[in-house]
Design a protein around this motif. Structure first.
Motif, PDB file in Angstrom:
ATOM      1  N   PHE A  50       0.838  -1.199   0.000  1.00 38.26           N
ATOM      2  CA  PHE A  50       0.000   0.000   0.000  1.00 38.26           C
ATOM      3  C   PHE A  50       0.881   1.262   0.000  1.00 38.26           C
ATOM      4  O   PHE A  50       0.633   2.222  -0.740  1.00 38.26           O
TER       5      PHE A  50
ATOM      6  N   TRP B  13       4.427   5.915  -5.874  1.00 39.39           N
ATOM      7  CA  TRP B  13       3.779   6.318  -7.131  1.00 39.39           C
ATOM      8  C   TRP B  13       3.123   7.682  -7.024  1.00 39.39           C
ATOM      9  O   TRP B  13       3.198   8.506  -7.940  1.00 39.39           O
ATOM     10  N   ARG B  14       2.510   7.928  -5.867  1.00 37.49           N
ATOM     11  CA  ARG B  14       1.829   9.217  -5.710  1.00 37.49           C
ATOM     12  C   ARG B  14       2.844  10.362  -5.652  1.00 37.49           C
ATOM     13  O   ARG B  14       2.656  11.410  -6.256  1.00 37.49           O
TER      14      ARG B  14
ATOM     15  N   MET C 292     -12.678   5.603 -11.003  1.00 33.08           N
ATOM     16  CA  MET C 292     -12.449   4.454 -11.880  1.00 33.08           C
ATOM     17  C   MET C 292     -11.361   3.597 -11.243  1.00 33.08           C
ATOM     18  O   MET C 292     -10.361   4.126 -10.750  1.00 33.08           O
TER      19      MET C 292
ATOM     20  N   ARG D 220      -8.468   1.524 -15.204  1.00 33.36           N
ATOM     21  CA  ARG D 220      -7.947   2.840 -15.604  1.00 33.36           C
ATOM     22  C   ARG D 220      -6.710   2.672 -16.511  1.00 33.36           C
ATOM     23  O   ARG D 220      -6.532   3.411 -17.474  1.00 33.36           O
ATOM     24  N   MET D 221      -5.875   1.709 -16.189  1.00 38.67           N
ATOM     25  CA  MET D 221      -4.697   1.478 -17.037  1.00 38.67           C
ATOM     26  C   MET D 221      -5.134   1.005 -18.417  1.00 38.67           C
ATOM     27  O   MET D 221      -4.652   1.484 -19.445  1.00 38.67           O
TER      28      MET D 221
ATOM     29  N   ASN E 191     -10.751  12.204 -17.738  1.00 38.51           N
ATOM     30  CA  ASN E 191     -10.342  11.911 -16.362  1.00 38.51           C
ATOM     31  C   ASN E 191     -10.648  13.094 -15.435  1.00 38.51           C
ATOM     32  O   ASN E 191     -11.178  12.941 -14.333  1.00 38.51           O
TER      33      ASN E 191
ATOM     34  N   ASP F 155     -11.155  12.453  -8.187  1.00 38.04           N
ATOM     35  CA  ASP F 155      -9.736  12.581  -7.885  1.00 38.04           C
ATOM     36  C   ASP F 155      -8.968  13.183  -9.061  1.00 38.04           C
ATOM     37  O   ASP F 155      -7.744  13.169  -9.094  1.00 38.04           O
TER      38      ASP F 155
ATOM     39  N   SER G 217      -3.221  12.257 -11.576  1.00 36.88           N
ATOM     40  CA  SER G 217      -3.949  12.172 -12.844  1.00 36.88           C
ATOM     41  C   SER G 217      -2.934  12.216 -13.994  1.00 36.88           C
ATOM     42  O   SER G 217      -2.987  11.391 -14.914  1.00 36.88           O
TER      43      SER G 217
ATOM     44  N   ILE H   5      -1.901   9.064 -16.337  1.00 32.51           N
ATOM     45  CA  ILE H   5      -2.193   9.131 -17.774  1.00 32.51           C
ATOM     46  C   ILE H   5      -0.892   9.067 -18.583  1.00 32.51           C
ATOM     47  O   ILE H   5      -0.780   8.302 -19.545  1.00 32.51           O
TER      48      ILE H   5
HETATM   49  C1  LIG Z   1      -4.922   6.477 -16.761  1.00 34.53           C
HETATM   50  C2  LIG Z   1      -4.804   6.698 -15.278  1.00 34.53           C
HETATM   51  C3  LIG Z   1      -5.384   7.813 -14.700  1.00 34.53           C
HETATM   52  C4  LIG Z   1      -5.272   8.037 -13.315  1.00 34.53           C
HETATM   53  N1  LIG Z   1      -5.864   9.153 -12.790  1.00 34.53           N
HETATM   54  C5  LIG Z   1      -5.773   9.388 -11.455  1.00 34.53           C
HETATM   55  C6  LIG Z   1      -6.376  10.530 -10.886  1.00 34.53           C
HETATM   56  O1  LIG Z   1      -6.998  11.333 -11.573  1.00 34.53           O
HETATM   57  N2  LIG Z   1      -6.240  10.735  -9.554  1.00 34.53           N
HETATM   58  C7  LIG Z   1      -5.577   9.857  -8.748  1.00 34.53           C
HETATM   59  O2  LIG Z   1      -5.485  10.071  -7.533  1.00 34.53           O
HETATM   60  N3  LIG Z   1      -4.989   8.756  -9.270  1.00 34.53           N
HETATM   61  C8  LIG Z   1      -5.080   8.485 -10.590  1.00 34.53           C
HETATM   62  N4  LIG Z   1      -4.516   7.360 -11.113  1.00 34.53           N
HETATM   63  C9  LIG Z   1      -3.779   6.450 -10.222  1.00 34.53           C
HETATM   64  C10 LIG Z   1      -4.638   5.325  -9.582  1.00 34.53           C
HETATM   65  O3  LIG Z   1      -5.397   4.704 -10.563  1.00 34.53           O
HETATM   66  C11 LIG Z   1      -5.554   5.855  -8.474  1.00 34.53           C
HETATM   67  O4  LIG Z   1      -4.821   6.646  -7.578  1.00 34.53           O
HETATM   68  C12 LIG Z   1      -6.183   4.705  -7.668  1.00 34.53           C
HETATM   69  O5  LIG Z   1      -6.885   3.857  -8.516  1.00 34.53           O
HETATM   70  C13 LIG Z   1      -7.129   5.262  -6.631  1.00 34.53           C
HETATM   71  O6  LIG Z   1      -7.840   4.247  -6.009  1.00 34.53           O
HETATM   72  P1  LIG Z   1      -7.652   3.925  -4.474  1.00 34.53           P
HETATM   73  O7  LIG Z   1      -7.739   5.189  -3.705  1.00 34.53           O
HETATM   74  O8  LIG Z   1      -8.560   2.834  -4.091  1.00 34.53           O
HETATM   75  O9  LIG Z   1      -6.132   3.445  -4.461  1.00 34.53           O
HETATM   76  P2  LIG Z   1      -5.340   2.534  -3.416  1.00 34.53           P
HETATM   77  O10 LIG Z   1      -4.895   1.327  -4.124  1.00 34.53           O
HETATM   78  O11 LIG Z   1      -6.089   2.344  -2.169  1.00 34.53           O
HETATM   79  O12 LIG Z   1      -4.021   3.406  -3.162  1.00 34.53           O
HETATM   80  C14 LIG Z   1      -3.931   4.370  -2.110  1.00 34.53           C
HETATM   81  C15 LIG Z   1      -3.611   5.725  -2.689  1.00 34.53           C
HETATM   82  O13 LIG Z   1      -2.345   5.701  -3.346  1.00 34.53           O
HETATM   83  C16 LIG Z   1      -2.367   6.583  -4.463  1.00 34.53           C
HETATM   84  N5  LIG Z   1      -2.135   5.806  -5.691  1.00 34.53           N
HETATM   85  C17 LIG Z   1      -2.505   4.516  -5.921  1.00 34.53           C
HETATM   86  N6  LIG Z   1      -2.084   4.125  -7.143  1.00 34.53           N
HETATM   87  C18 LIG Z   1      -1.444   5.170  -7.682  1.00 34.53           C
HETATM   88  C19 LIG Z   1      -0.785   5.400  -8.923  1.00 34.53           C
HETATM   89  N7  LIG Z   1      -0.676   4.429  -9.843  1.00 34.53           N
HETATM   90  N8  LIG Z   1      -0.249   6.608  -9.170  1.00 34.53           N
HETATM   91  C20 LIG Z   1      -0.319   7.586  -8.243  1.00 34.53           C
HETATM   92  N9  LIG Z   1      -0.924   7.446  -7.052  1.00 34.53           N
HETATM   93  C21 LIG Z   1      -1.477   6.256  -6.775  1.00 34.53           C
HETATM   94  C22 LIG Z   1      -3.746   7.225  -4.509  1.00 34.53           C
HETATM   95  O14 LIG Z   1      -3.677   8.455  -3.849  1.00 34.53           O
HETATM   96  C23 LIG Z   1      -4.591   6.223  -3.735  1.00 34.53           C
HETATM   97  O15 LIG Z   1      -5.736   6.783  -3.162  1.00 34.53           O
HETATM   98  C24 LIG Z   1      -4.581   7.119 -12.502  1.00 34.53           C
HETATM   99  C25 LIG Z   1      -4.008   5.985 -13.096  1.00 34.53           C
HETATM  100  C26 LIG Z   1      -4.117   5.775 -14.459  1.00 34.53           C
HETATM  101  C27 LIG Z   1      -3.479   4.560 -15.061  1.00 34.53           C
END
Ligand SMILES: Cc1cc2nc3c(=O)[nH]c(=O)nc-3n(C[C@H](O)[C@H](O)[C@H](O)COP(=O)(O)OP(=O)(O)OC[C@H]3O[C@@H](n4cnc5c(N)ncnc54)[C@H](O)[C@@H]3O)c2cc1C
Length: 475
Positions: free
Chosen positions: A311, A318-319, A386, A391-392, A416, A422, A428, A432
């Protein structure tokens, strides 16, 4: 035996050190010692807890013997201004108003309903301030708005970042990939997570001064959010979605996640039809309603060490990689933000035959030949969220279905950010752009994708229950 985590006082060496890595001057104007208050202009971090900009403002106010004014505004001019986003911000403002009274903070909210309403409220407030403190945030139009304001502001404007756990100033250059930022984060993460004892400013905000400020503040005590939103000159075609806005809502979500899916997070996060399989905290984190530090401290305290680590890799690596990208690269929303190998490969494959070409309107209405993709699009339109797995796939597929990758990037950012609660976040742009090869390496050459890592909707169906997901978001 677990080591005792220190609780730092606000005027500690620890807080000074963290702040030095989180703040930067937005202009070179002087402080005005005759000013009547320190102004904290809340733009991105919609909370009072774990808020480094607020901490800095409190310390400065105390040092200068001034009271502190917290001002938040909402206007109809931000990109994709709509009922969905407005509702979340206004509902949280009501909660902030209630908490401010308990914490001894002076908080006001100004709603600019129409585009031609008075747009210079912050200027008027700054004209009487000693110093202006605001949030450092690279997206959602905030950095640009702050830069314009700082240029014309007669007093010093300081930006302070509260988005990341590890202060953004730890990474002075644009990081290349998760593997380059991860070890750097690991070195300082525990230190950055140490909690701070928050408190309000020492000086009380005089009632006479409050009454003399010429602002039409919103009456948050008696606010009818729905009516307020309806009165704004914004896009009413994107409706609100059920979302318990605010710190209480965020904490409830976090608690449910820790008690539920966290134990099996590594597996459950891969199943898009599992609505409880991941934290779903991204909108709360985007609006700064809860701090990432509080989220991680809570997750770690819940046990499940391996899951907590996985997590943390999402929440921090990643964030914060995405934040670093947006803060350090002014082209984060453009093709120019991508590495050179991507452009070379896209040039080589630009005339490859596509299985389909869809317009933005067809994509927006979820009218493609693939029901899994359509379901993902319907998920974000109808819920504001999503799933990461879809989303990927959603992003990668649009690259296949547009004549030029430039169009794909523009369409994805628009969809998006218009519908996602979010959206407009550093993540975002990070997410993307990842679909186009950012933070990644070249793969084997394939039609249309070139050497960008491919992903296939057809193969994805073998990895998760696509039919269950499609059924959740019917046409
Ligand atoms: C095309 C695309 C568009 C996206 N757009 C957004 C967006 O607009 N806003 C957004 O917050 N995230 C975005 N993401 C990243 C990710 O998909 C989401 O953060 C995640 O799905 C949020 O769900 P969760 O809170 O249940 O994540 P969890 O799996 O519970 O993760 C906890 C937190 O970690 C962060 N996180 C998780 N995965 C990623 C990631 N790959 N990159 C960056 N941070 C991450 C988020 O803040 C998330 O709430 C995007 C990914 C892709 C591939």
């Amino acid at each position: 035996m677990t080591a005792k985590i220190p609780l730092h006082r606000l005027e500690s060496e620890y807080v000074r050190g963290q702040l030095s890595l989180r703040r930067r001057d937005a202009n070179q104007a002087d402080l005005r010692p005759t000013g009547e208050y320190v102004l904290y202009w809340m733009q991105a971090t919609h909370r009072f807890e774990d808020n480094w900009a607020l901490r800095y403002a409190v310390l400065q106010a105390d040092a200068m013997g001034k009271p502190l004014l917290i001002h938040q505004g909402l206007d109809p001019t931000y990109e994709h201004a709509n009922d969905r986003i407005h509702t979340v911000i206004l509902e949280n403002a009501v909660a902030l108003h209630r908490r401010a009274a308990k914490l001894g903070l002076r908080y006001q909210f100004v709603l600019r309903r129409r585009r031609d309403d008075d747009r210079r409220v912050v200027d008027r407030l700054a004209a009487r301030a000693t110093l202006v403190v605001t949030d450092l945030f690279p997206t959602a139009g905030i950095a640009a708005r702050t830069a314009r304001f700082a240029e014309r502001c007669p007093v010093r404007v300081v930006e302070v970042e509260s988005h990341c756990i590890v202060p953004f100033g730890n990474f002075v250059k644009e990081e290349y990939a998760a593997r380059t930022i991860r070890p750097k984060i690991a070195k300082v993460l525990d230190h950055a997570l140490e909690p701070v004892e928050d408190r309000g400013p020492r000086a009380k905000f005089p009632q006479a001064l409050w009454d003399s400020l010429e602002v039409e503040r919103l009456d948050l005590e008696a606010l009818d959010v729905r009516a307020a939103v309806a009165s704004c000159e914004i896009d009413h075609a994107v409706p609100p979605v059920p979302f318990p806005s605010g710190l209480d809502g965020a904490r409830a979500r976090l608690a449910a996640f820790c008690a539920g899916a966290l134990a099996d997070y590594a597996e459950r996060r891969n199943e898009p039809s599992d609505t409880e399989g991941s934290s779903r905290l991204s909108p709360y984190l985007h609006f700064g309603q809860i701090s990432a530090a509080e989220v991680l401290r809570t997750v770690r305290a819940a046990g499940h060490k391996a899951s907590a680590e996985k997590f943390a890799d999402e929440l921090v690596t990643w964030r914060e990689l995405a934040f670093n990208f947006c803060v350090r690269n002014p082209h984060h929303g453009k093709l120019k933000g991508l590495p050179d190998w991507v452009h070379r490969s896209m040039e080589k494959h630009k005339d490859d035959p596509r299985e389909a070409i869809y317009s933005l309107e067809q994509l927006e209405r979820a009218e493609t030949h693939d029901e899994l993709w359509n379901a993902a699009q319907r998920e974000i339109v109808s819920t504001g969220y999503m799933h990461n797995v879809t989303r990927m796939l959603w992003g990668k597929s649009v690259l296949l279905w547009t004549a030029r990758y430039k169009h794909a990037l523009e369409h994805l950012i628009l969809l998006n950010n218009k519908y996602g609660l979010d959206g407009r976040d550093p993540s975002s742009y990070g997410g993307i752009q990842w679909c186009f090869g950012k933070f990644d390496r070249p793969w084997f050459d394939k039609p249309v994708f070139g050497v960008i890592r491919p992903m296939s909707l057809a193969r994805a169906r073998e990895k998760f229950d696509a039919e269950a997901y499609i059924r959740m978001f019917p046409r």
